[in-house]
Structure formats: C-alpha cells, structure tokens
Design an enzyme around this catalytic site. Structure first.
Site, mmCIF file in Angstrom:
data_model
loop_
_atom_site.group_PDB
_atom_site.id
_atom_site.type_symbol
_atom_site.label_atom_id
_atom_site.label_comp_id
_atom_site.label_asym_id
_atom_site.label_seq_id
_atom_site.Cartn_x
_atom_site.Cartn_y
_atom_site.Cartn_z
ATOM 1 N N GLU A 122 26.542 1.881 15.910
ATOM 2 C CA GLU A 122 27.894 1.541 15.483
ATOM 3 C C GLU A 122 28.276 2.131 14.124
ATOM 4 O OE1 GLU A 122 26.780 -1.270 18.644
ATOM 5 O OE2 GLU A 122 25.777 -0.642 16.794
ATOM 6 N N HIS A 124 29.318 -11.833 23.152
ATOM 7 C CA HIS A 124 30.323 -11.145 23.967
ATOM 8 C C HIS A 124 31.612 -11.957 24.051
ATOM 9 C CE1 HIS A 124 26.545 -9.236 25.172
ATOM 10 N NE2 HIS A 124 27.284 -8.176 25.444
#
Length: 803
Positions: A525, A592
């Site tokens: 990321e 999530h």
C-alpha cells in the site's frame, strides 16, 4: 592554471578547470554549513541540519543529472542542489532564516526548516512548466525514507512515457521516458520499511531509478551495527544484483572521499540506468559528518577519539585538496586562493540573505512604531503604549510575531479610545492578517484555475433508454470513458489489472486499454501511493487503488507527510493530482468494514475526502477530480456494487461539485446529516418515522473535505431546530467533525431547541457476520429510536416513550 607547476599529462586544461570548479563548490558548500551552524547558535535561526561531508558524491551525481530528470532526496543534499544550479547559497540561508518570500526561498517560502529542497515545477498560474526542459527536484519531507515511495513513482513515470506510444506526444513532460529518477538517503534510514518496499517494487517494475546511499556509519548517534545486517546495505541487498538470467538491480560501491572514482562511478551508473532502463543502487561508503547530526547535538558525545580522528583524516574536502595538490599538480597557494574566494562568497551570500530577511520583517516594525508614535501622549494609556513601542524597537532580531503582538497589545489599551491613528492601526492589522495568511496558511488546496472548486458542473443526464445495471457496471463505464478520453489516465493496485479489481469496476479494461494503463501491483500500500504521487508529479493522471479502507493505515504516512501537504509546503510550487480509490463502510469483519473517517480527516488536510453513497455519485466525483488538480480520496460503499443503478447517458462527462451536500428527503422536524452507506440506513428509518408522524430531513454530505461550503445544513436546522449526525465511525470521529463544522463554523448552535446528537458505531471494530454488523454499527432501529426520543422531549403527549 599555475604558471610555475605543470599539470600532469592525464588532465587536460578543460578537465582541470572542471576539477577546480568542483572543488570551489565543495568548499563553498562546506563554508555555508559552518556558517549556518553559527547562525543557529547566535539565535538568528531556530535549527540547522547540513550536508557537510557529502559534498563530493553530490557533485559527481550532479554531473550526470540532466534536464527532465527528477530528484527525490533528503536534507543532506544542499551541494547537489547548488551543483545543478537550482539553489543559490543566498537561498540556502534564506531558508535557514525562514524567509517567507518566494523569491528568497523558492523551495518552501519559509514554511520548512533548512535542508528541504524542491524546484518550482508549476508556473505562477499553477500549470506545469515544460518539465523535460528543466532540472527537477520533488519537494523534500523530513521523515526518513519518506522520499522513497515518491521516488518509485517518478521512475515509474519514465517507464510509462517510454513504453506507451500514446504518451510520446507529451514532450513537455518527458522525452520518450529518457529521464532518470535520482534518489538519495542516509545509510541508517535504509532500515525503514519504506526503503525496502520501494527497492523491491523498483526491481519488480524495472524502472530507471538511481538510488544513492550516503553512508557515514551512523544514524544520528547510533552506529551502523544497530542499523544494518552485515553492516553494509550493499552486502545486504546483494541478492538484488541482476545477472544474465534474472532481472534486478545494478549495484555499485564507491568511497565518498575519492573524487575521481565518484565521477567515474556515477557516469557508469547513469549510463546503465538511463540507457537500459534498470534500477541502480549506488552505495557511497566512508563518508563523514563533520558537524554531527544537527545543531541540536554534538557528535563528540557518541564518537570515539579514534573515529573522530579517522573522520578528520578522511574528510572528502580535505582529501580532494590533497589530491589536487599531489596528483593534479596545482600549487597550494592557488588552492588557498580558491578557498578564500569560496569562503568569502558564502559569507557574502549569508549577509545578503540576512539583510533581505530583516529588511522584510522590519517594514512592519517601522509601520507599527510609527503609528504608536502618533498615539503616545494622546490618551490615558500613553505610558503603556510607550513601553510597547520601546520593547518592539529594542527587540534583538525581531520577527513578525513581535510586531503582531505589539499591535494587538496596543489595541487592548486603546479599546475605549478613538483616533485616526487607532484606525490606522486597525487597518494595518487587517492587512497584516491577510498577508500572514498568504505567508503561512495558503495553498492547503489548489489555488489554480484547475482547482476542484472551479470544475464546471455537468448534471447527469438520463433518458428512457438509460440502462439499469449493477453499481459496479456504472463505475466500469466511467473508468472506460476516462481511459478513452485521456491517454494520461492510468489505474493500478492490487487485483486491478487482470481481474478488474475485487469488485469488477475495471473488469475487461486491461484487455481493452493495455497493461500499461490498467495494471496489477504487489501487496504494498505505501508504494502504491508513492507510485501515484510520482506519476502525478510528472503530469500523468493516476488512479491508485488501496483495496480496502482498513488498509489505509499502511499508506497513511505517505499520504499525510507527502501528498496532503505538497501544495502547502511548496506554496503552490508543485502538485500531484492523484486520485486514491478505495472502498469501505458496511460489509463484515474487523478488516473489511472500515469506516475510520476521523483518522483521515485529522491526517489528510490538503486531500479532498469524498464519500459518495452509490456508484453513480462516485463516478461523478471521478469525473470531477480527473479534471481538477487537487488530490482526492474517493471511498466507495462496499455493499453497493451489486445494487441496481441507472447509468447516466453522459457517464464520462457528468460531474459533481465538491463540498456540496444533497438533500435526499425534505422534512420539518429533525435534520439527519450522514453520508456513504448510512444514507440507506437513515432513509429506511426516516420513511418508517413518517408512519409515526415524524418528518426527517435527510442530508447526504457527499464530501467531508471540503465540507458544506455553502452552509446548506444550517439552513435545514433553521427549519427543524434539531440535528442528528450519523455515520459508521467510532464515537468522536467524523460525527464530531461534522458537528463542529455545523454548530461552530456555520453557527448552527443558535437555532437548536434540542441538544445535538451523534449516532456512531461502537468503539470496537465491527464483529463478523450480519449480526456482528448489526450490533457493531448503527442500524435503522437505532436511528429511529434516537429521532423519536428527540420528539418525546418536544411533545411527550403526542410521542409517548417507546420503552
């Protein structure tokens, strides 16, 4: 050239001139460091950190740095910036003094401490200059290794400009990708994860990145054995060395005090990097740091006498001096003349910078003392005003804050008086506050004509033939149109390429537009963001995807330290209009179902944070931001990809304004402010409340940064006199931000008849499965009950308590 001593045959007259010119620059830079340290100790500057001991390597690197190339380095690189002609000694001192004039300090306009270098890649209107015709340095940041993600992106852009034929026409940005991205870092900072992540990604991508490591065996006060396995970064990374069968890095090592070896090594490294388009690691060893880490400490405290003696003997400037006399056959007295000239030039540059800085500051000091002169003796506070004036006049090395304090203190004593001089003082104060906003607070967002605030708003158009599809297909059509419209647009991230991202927003688009336009990355990321920043700095329009909002934490330092403050820390000198695509809010599970919006709001000022409730709104924001030059985070709703939406006929052209809420439902009793997936939850509750005689006005803010720029929400509160802020962040998160904006900034507090309420998720991360989601995050029943309870307080007879 000396008339009494012949130069050795291997050096031509031209070569000797170059050598002596390089030596003069090294001495001048060293003198600047020494003077800078003294200026701090004399109180003329707050802090100093310098590049002494690194001069020769930087001069050698500058010799192979060409127009179009980019630097992404750190705070020791002053000599390099001098050598490429993008920093003068006077500008170096102006930054030390924090001179806020752009002409004085074009790198930062006094906004950063010394040692933060950058060129102005934008013109006065915020448009890109012809980057391929100038030498470029991306704007420095202090966090060590923080320059690495951006460096990867700068090099990646060269690969795209070389390999994508459609980009060859953009010669202002690149000459067919012939540019190198030069990186610099200290040996200790190679311990940072950002360094390793960027190095690995560069090897995978095979980009022209020339990475120099200045190795002086220490990191602040900590010796090498605490930093690096085997005590050598080049030994540690030897497995990256390419060979006949495997791609990788080319690795060079060289001594930092050996001038000729440095020049030769950089020439070889640059040739490989530029011509073969491969990453290169250049480990410069046996460097020194004569003044220690910075002015905040002394290296004599942690280095042994033996080490200090070795450093004195191996100082690169001293070594070059010896070599010039012994090998080039230049007379000592001629060398001494060069040194005198260089040192004098540095002192003169210091004097000019200090004079310019103090003259600028004293303009206001003279104005205020002049105004106070007119007032003194006229009123009852004459003695106090006389003291304020004298204190200001006798302040040693006055700053703007001294003048501002004096003016405001004087006005306290003049609060009951009226005079022309007082009006003059008030006028100065208003003008000074505007000037100081420009000096210290401007350019959080773009100030150019391409600002997101100035993008033409084109409404979505629908017809009878407009198809109804899954939300993901709306995005797919939007991205397809963007890629078709503008060859500078590209997208990358985990799973973005071959499968078209985890929710299929890019499905089929790699096959249609090519792997260079829509591509996969590794799980990294931090450098996905850096890849985007560097590409955007070079004129491309990247969409970098972080797969889930929960994993933003891995990228947050780069987003916060580099991208968010880029326009601010350069005062509009550089921009990187990167779009970060992600998804969050409702789904299931701890990692999530992220909605950590407060984290973003507090750390990403300077990046627009857009929170569309569905994919059509998201598409509108993508279209807006691809026409703007501000960076943005666009957070799609995780549970919205398979919900049905109507595709606008102008899917590639319609745009949404930033900072403008939308009223989803008119109402008269309670205003409910929300965004994202909570819009559906709130609307469900609002429709149910209608059955019980309660009318809710539901507002989707759509954009958190910027927030409700026309104050639409307070207009609703004027009607309802009650407000609830609802979202999926933790208590005290984004709901508190929205409350502060509406009640304090918009003065909404004065229209309330009931206390404001926030509805948030629980303090823990959301538990798994549907029940976990229901009990962890706000649900329609909770919204119903909170609204209803407000009405119980208003009219308990009409609305009896539920429980």
């Amino acid at each position: 050239m000396s008339a009494t001593k012949e130069v050795k045959a291997r050096f031509s007259q031209v070569k000797v001139k170059e050598i002596l010119s390089d030596y003069r620059l090294a001495v001048e830079s060293r003198e600047a460091s020494l003077i800078g340290r003294k200026e701090v100790f004399m109180g003329k500057a707050k802090f100093g950190i310098f590049g002494d001991g690194k001069e020769l390597a930087q001069i050698a690197m500058a010799r192979v740095f060409k127009n179009g190339d980019f630097r992404s380095g750190y705070y020791r690189d002053q000599t390099f910036m001098f050598a490429i002609g993008e920093l003068t000694i006077q500008q170096f001192f102006a930054q030390l003094y924090a001179h806020t004039d752009l002409e004085a300090d074009p790198s930062t306009a006094g906004r950063l401490m010394t040692g933060h270098f950058g060129t102005r890649t934008l013109d006065e209107y915020g448009k890109f200059k012809a980057l391929s015709d100038i030498k470029n340095s991306s704007a420095d940041i202090s966090p060590t290794a923080g320059q690495m993600p951006r460096l990867l992106g700068l090099a990646y852009a060269s690969k795209l400009y070389r390999q994508n034929d459609a980009l060859h026409a953009y010669e202002n940005f690149s000459k067919n990708g012939n540019e190198i991205a030069f990186g610099t870092i200290g040996n200790a900072s190679t311990s940072e994860g950002m360094f390793f992540e960027a190095i690995n990604a560069a090897g995978v991508l095979q980009v022209p990145m020339l990475m120099s490591i200045w190795d002086d065996d220490y990191g602040i006060s900590v010796p090498q054995e605490y930093h690096t396995t085997k005590g050598s970064i080049s030994k540690l990374l030897a497995g990256l060395q390419r060979n006949e069968n495997e791609k990788g890095f080319e690795i060079f090592t060289v001594k930092g005090w050996d001038y000729m070896a440095l020049v030769d090594t950089y020439q070889r490294a640059e040739k490989v990097c530029r011509e073969e388009h491969v990453p290169v690691l250049l480990h410069v060893q046996e460097m020194t740091q004569p003044q220690g880490h910075s002015t905040s400490g002394s290296h004599e405290r942690y280095k042994s006498k033996e080490r200090l003696a070795w450093e004195a003997d191996h100082d690169c400037v001293k070594k070059m001096r010896e070599w010039i006399i012994d090998e080039v056959n230049i007379l000592p007295e001629e060398v001494e003349a060069i040194e005198r000239e260089a040192k004098q030039a540095a002192k003169e540059a210091r004097d000019k910078a200090w004079r310019a800085f103090t003259d600028d500051v004293k303009k206001d000091q003279h104005i205020i003392t002049g105004i106070l002169d007119k007032i003194v003796g006229e009123g009852k506070s004459s003695d106090s005003l006389e003291n304020i004036k004298n204190d200001l006049l006798t302040t040693i090395n006055p700053t703007r804050l001294d003048t501002m304090k004096a003016a405001k203190k004087a006005l306290r004593y003049l609060r009951d008086e009226s005079s022309d001089a007082k009006l003059e003082l008030l006028a100065w104060l208003a003008s000074a506050e505007g000037d100081n906003y420009s000096r210290y607070s401007s350019h959080v967002y773009s100030a150019s004509d391409d600002s997101a605030f100035k993008v033409e708003i084109v409404p979505a158009q629908y017809s009878e033939s407009s198809s109804i599809v899954d939300g993901r297909e709306v995005l797919q059509a939007c991205f397809d149109a963007a890629l078709t419209r503008n060859p500078l647009v590209l997208a990358f991230g985990e799973d973005v390429g071959k499968i078209g991202d985890v929710n299929q927003g890019f499905a089929g688009l790699q096959a249609k537009h090519g792997e260079l336009r829509v591509t996969d990355t590794g799980i990294r990321e931090c450098t996905i963001i850096g890849q985007g920043i560097g590409a955007a700095l070079r004129g491309l329009r990247p969409i970098a995807e972080i797969q889930y909002l929960d994993y933003f934490i891995y990228a947050l330092p780069t987003l916060s330290d580099d991208l968010a403050c880029l326009q601010y820390r350069t005062k509009g000198g550089q921009k990187a209009p990167l779009i970060i695509r992600t998804r969050g809010h409702r789904l299931e599970g701890v990692w999530h179902a992220g909605s950590q919006i407060g984290m973003l709001l507090h750390s990403l000022r300077g990046i627009m944070i857009l929170v569309p409730r569905n994919m059509t709104q998201a598409a509108g924001f993508y279209n807006t931001m691809l026409r703007a030059d501000d960076p943005a985070v666009i957070i799609e709703c995780l549970n919205g990809y398979r919900l049905k939406e109507r595709v606008p006929d102008n899917i590639g052209e319609f745009t949404l304004p930033v900072g403008v809420p939308e009223v989803l439902k008119e109402g008269s009793d309670v205003t409910v402010v929300t965004y994202g997936s909570m819009c559906r939850v709130v609307m469900e509750a609002a429709n149910e409340l209608e059955h019980f005689g309660i009318s809710c006005e539901v507002i989707d803010v759509q954009s958190l940064l910027p927030f409700d720029i026309h104050h639409r929400i307070v207009e609703s509160i004027k009607k309802t006199n009650r407000v609830i802020f609802a979202d999926e962040d933790i208590p005290g998160g984004a709901t508190s931000f929205m409350m502060q904006q509406v009640l304090e900034v918009q003065d909404g507090y004065q229209y309330l008849d009931s206390k404001p309420i926030t509805i948030t998720a629980k303090e823990h991360r959301p538990a798994y499965a549907s029940d976990g989601d229901y009990f962890s995050k706000p649900n329609a029943e909770e919204v119903f009950e909170n609204v209803y309870q407000l009405m119980v307080e208003v009219n308990p007879q009409r609305f009896p308590s539920l429980y």
